[in-house]
Design an enzyme around this catalytic site. Structure first.
Site, PDB file in Angstrom:
ATOM      1  N   GLU A 203       0.823  -1.223   0.000  1.00  0.00           N
ATOM      2  CA  GLU A 203       0.000   0.000   0.000  1.00  0.00           C
ATOM      3  C   GLU A 203       0.856   1.273   0.000  1.00  0.00           C
ATOM      4  O   GLU A 203       0.820   2.056   0.958  1.00  0.00           O
ATOM      5  CB  GLU A 203      -0.949   0.002   1.193  1.00  0.00           C
ATOM      6  CG  GLU A 203      -2.006  -1.076   1.101  1.00  0.00           C
ATOM      7  CD  GLU A 203      -2.955  -1.082   2.298  1.00  0.00           C
ATOM      8  OE1 GLU A 203      -2.614  -0.488   3.336  1.00  0.00           O
ATOM      9  OE2 GLU A 203      -4.013  -1.706   2.188  1.00  0.00           O
TER      10      GLU A 203
ATOM     11  N   GLU B  80      -6.879  -7.715  -0.311  1.00  0.00           N
ATOM     12  CA  GLU B  80      -7.205  -7.668   1.122  1.00  0.00           C
ATOM     13  C   GLU B  80      -8.607  -7.124   1.309  1.00  0.00           C
ATOM     14  O   GLU B  80      -8.984  -6.142   0.671  1.00  0.00           O
ATOM     15  CB  GLU B  80      -6.292  -6.683   1.878  1.00  0.00           C
ATOM     16  CG  GLU B  80      -4.869  -7.072   2.063  1.00  0.00           C
ATOM     17  CD  GLU B  80      -4.120  -5.991   2.873  1.00  0.00           C
ATOM     18  OE1 GLU B  80      -4.748  -5.260   3.653  1.00  0.00           O
ATOM     19  OE2 GLU B  80      -2.904  -5.884   2.675  1.00  0.00           O
TER      20      GLU B  80
END
Ligand code: GAL
Length: 665
Positions: A153, A312
């Site tokens: 991320e 995710e």
């Protein structure tokens, strides 16, 4: 660009982040056994394991990774192997404290959390390249490794650093972007407040200033920070391509409008082999499944309509909001399958086994603290079975039927200080228009402003521009061509105002959109907090509006509704311009809920899109391709609903359930 995971090596992806380094060996055996029970096909491994793999500089511990990758492989579970470069070890920071990022106020952030990275640090880049090389050399041709997961991320929690190394790199980046100081002074409008630069060395990052810092300096710094991180991704990716040819490389995005907004994912999508995304529900009182659908549609769009993967999401509650409710029974499956319906090649979670220590021990997982006797575990096993039966989906794609423009650059520009109203919020407008389309069971494909050239009105009869404050000059011709060829365009206020340097387009507002809309805007007149105005149509309907009003002067358009009170009373609030074969609508205020939906319905009628007849909160999304046509019906309501299938039959979808109907061949 997006390429699929190899078919022969992976069915639909099902699994999660797996952090065996947090657990003793005896747990690993149980993990692998339970993964098989749950139908896990792939795990993301080693995301935060740099310190475990390289405990001292140049000293490596491969034994644990060799063992666990071997165990997973033997169990038929594939690996999405991470480069652990999001958390360099403590020894690294001790030796290189200036790799820690500095805030705008000059505070250097400390080690002890994660993602503390100055992307301009040469030391960080060298260390990241080194560990990436070592891992790729060791596992680059391991048969279990089907995907590379670079970093984690980018942009979260911190993208931007304001240190001296960044200042030097920023100057080089500016030279590349602007070519000369004259061009930079022009682009930044430095004549305003006497900010002209006579030497590149005089330029600094937009650090804390007495009052508003030059907006274009801030905007360029945002672009620079994004580009620095992207360059670091590309450096790792290139090492992996060289040492592990044929294995796709990704980094997990966070495209949700409520999550990471500091990354321009249009640019990043061009660099990854497979777009992957993380999505978490935000509990803010709104309909979370609508935000989820938007995020999934946006992810598919940045992947160019190609395959993407949900890397995710959460089985139940998260841990980083003030209040973190558990998901309701069935909600996890609805969430997962909504992502799959909208193009994901599977559904993965953070994380496999719930941690006992550390910052995220209260974040839900596939295997919760309560173990296998829990509702979450039972639902995880059931979802694994469902996905296992949907492997044929791998050869299908989701296609949107209406289009919307999305621009991170424009959002960055608009969110800077001293706009006509501080309540202007492009994200809110995008979400509201999306919600109106979602409620009409339409699937949205998003486009960058530079991506609408040649947009086909037959394929996309409706194109919505909810708020495009910063619009490149090129959109004018592209939008005019789309409308002239028969498209229906809907534009809402504060769009087309400035160019990519945050410089107002010449002539009256709305700059590059004047001609297509057939109007000018003479003056903005935003409303005060709590202030409302009324908008009345020629056919007697009235709508309540807030936040924004302005003085619209028609120049070829017809007026469909006017402000009936307030400071802009008597001026147009809703207009429609016939241009060639199509129409361009303009909404000069903020309508919400049913009022916005009513205007969207008018435009949909123009676009020839008929109502679906389905109840609200029943999602119907189609994936089609070589292996057939799959219709996902996701019932977010408490009541059973009936959906009509193409052969005219009526099928039942129980309350809260998901049914996937496969068209007979
Ligand atoms: C993601 C992150 C994971 C975990 C998860 C749950 O943003 O990538 O490592 O922190 O959120 O909070």
């Amino acid at each position: 660009m997006s390429s699929a995971l190899p078919h022969d090596r992976l069915p639909l992806a099902y699994g999660g982040d797996y952090n065996p380094e947090q657990w003793p060996r005896e747990v690993w055996e149980e993990d692998v056994r339970l993964m098989r029970e749950a139908g896990v096909t792939v795990v993301s491994l080693g995301v935060f394991a740099w310190a475990r793999t390289e405990p001292r500089r140049g000293t490596y511990d491969w034994e644990w990774l060799d063992t666990i990758i071997g165990m997973l492989h033997a169990a038929g579970i594939s690996v999405d192997l991470a480069t652990p470069t999001v958390v360099p070890p403590a020894w690294f920071y001790r030796a290189h404290p200036d790799a820690l990022p500095v805030t705008r106020d000059g505070v250097r952030l400390a080690f002890g959390s994660r993602g503390a990275i100055c992307h301009s640090s040469a030391d960080y880049r060298a260390a990241a390249a080194s560990i990436t090389t070592k891992i790729a050399e060791r596992y680059g041709s391991h048969p279990a490794v089907v995907l590379w997961h670079v970093h984690n991320e980018y942009g979260a929690p911190v993208l931007t650093c304001y240190c001296d190394n960044c200042a030097a790199a920023f100057r080089l980046w500016l030279q590349d972007r602007h070519g000369s100081l004259d061009a930079l002074n022009e682009a930044w409008g430095t004549a305003f407040w006497g900010q002209q630069y006579g030497d590149w060395e005089e330029i600094t990052p937009p650090r804390t200033t007495p009052t508003v810092c030059n907006p274009t300096q801030q905007l360029d710094y945002q672009r620079f920070a994004d580009a620095q991180a992207r360059a670091n991704f590309v450096a790792e990716r290139d090492i992996l391509h060289r040492l592990s040819p044929g294995v796709p490389v990704t980094t997990n995005f966070m495209v949700a409008p409520s999550q990471c907004q500091s990354i321009d994912y249009w640019a990043w999508a061009a660099e990854v082999d497979l777009v992957t995304n993380d999505h978490y529900l935000v509990t803010d009182g709104r309909r979370t499944h609508v935000n989820l659908a938007l995020t999934a549609d946006l992810t598919r769009s940045v992947a160019g309509g190609g395959p993407w993967l949900l890397l995710e999401h959460a089985t139940s509650g998260v841990n980083w909001q003030p209040y973190n409710p558990a998901k309701l029974p069935g909600e996890m499956a609805r969430n997962s399958l909504s992502h799959v319906a909208r193009g994901s090649e599977g559904a993965m979670f953070f994380q496999w086994r719930q941690s006992r220590s550390g910052a995220e021990k209260f974040h839900s997982s596939m295997l919760p603290h309560g173990g296998t006797g829990t509702r979450v575990w039972n639902e995880v096993v059931e979802l694994g079975r469902t996905l296992g039966e949907l492997a044929d989906l791998r050869a299908t794609r989701t296609h949107g039927n209406v289009a919307m423009i999305w621009s991170w650059e424009s959002m960055w520009a608009q969110s800077l200080e001293w706009r006509p109203s501080e309540d202007l919020d492009a994200r809110e407008r995008l979400e509201s228009f999306y919600e109106a389309l979602y409620d009409r069971h339409l699937t949205v494909d998003f486009f960058a402003p530079s991506g609408i050239g040649g947009l086909d009105p037959e394929r996309y009869p409706l194109l919505v521009v909810p708020q495009l404050y910063a619009a490149p000059a090129s959109v004018a011709a592209d939008l005019e061509s789309y409308v002239a060829r028969g498209g229906t365009l809907v534009v809402s206020f504060f769009s087309g105002i400035v160019d990519e340097n945050d410089t107002v387009h010449p002539g009256p507002h709305p700059g590059v959109l004047r001609d297509v809309l057939g109007l000018t805007v003479e003056e903005f007149s935003p409303l005060l907090p709590g202030e409302k105005v009324t908008v009345g149509t020629g056919t007697g309907e009235t709508y309540e509006a807030d936040l924004w009003a302005e003085v619209v002067v028609p120049n070829g358009c017809e007026t469909l509704a006017t402000f009936t009170d307030g400071r802009t009373a008597g001026h147009p609030a809703l207009t429609r311009h016939v241009l060639g074969e199509g129409t361009a609508w303009y909404l000069a205020t903020r309508l919400t809920g049913d009022s916005l939906a009513a205007v969207v319905d008018l435009a949909l009628a123009d676009a020839g899109i008929a109502p679906s007849g389905l109840p609200r909160d029943v999602e119907l999304v189609v994936r089609e391709g070589e292996s057939g046509t799959f219709r996902f019906a996701i019932n977010h309501t408490d009541a059973e609903v009936k959906v009509t299938l193409p052969d005219g039959s009526r099928a039942c979808v129980p309350a809260g359930a998901v049914e996937v109907f496969r068209d007979p061949r």
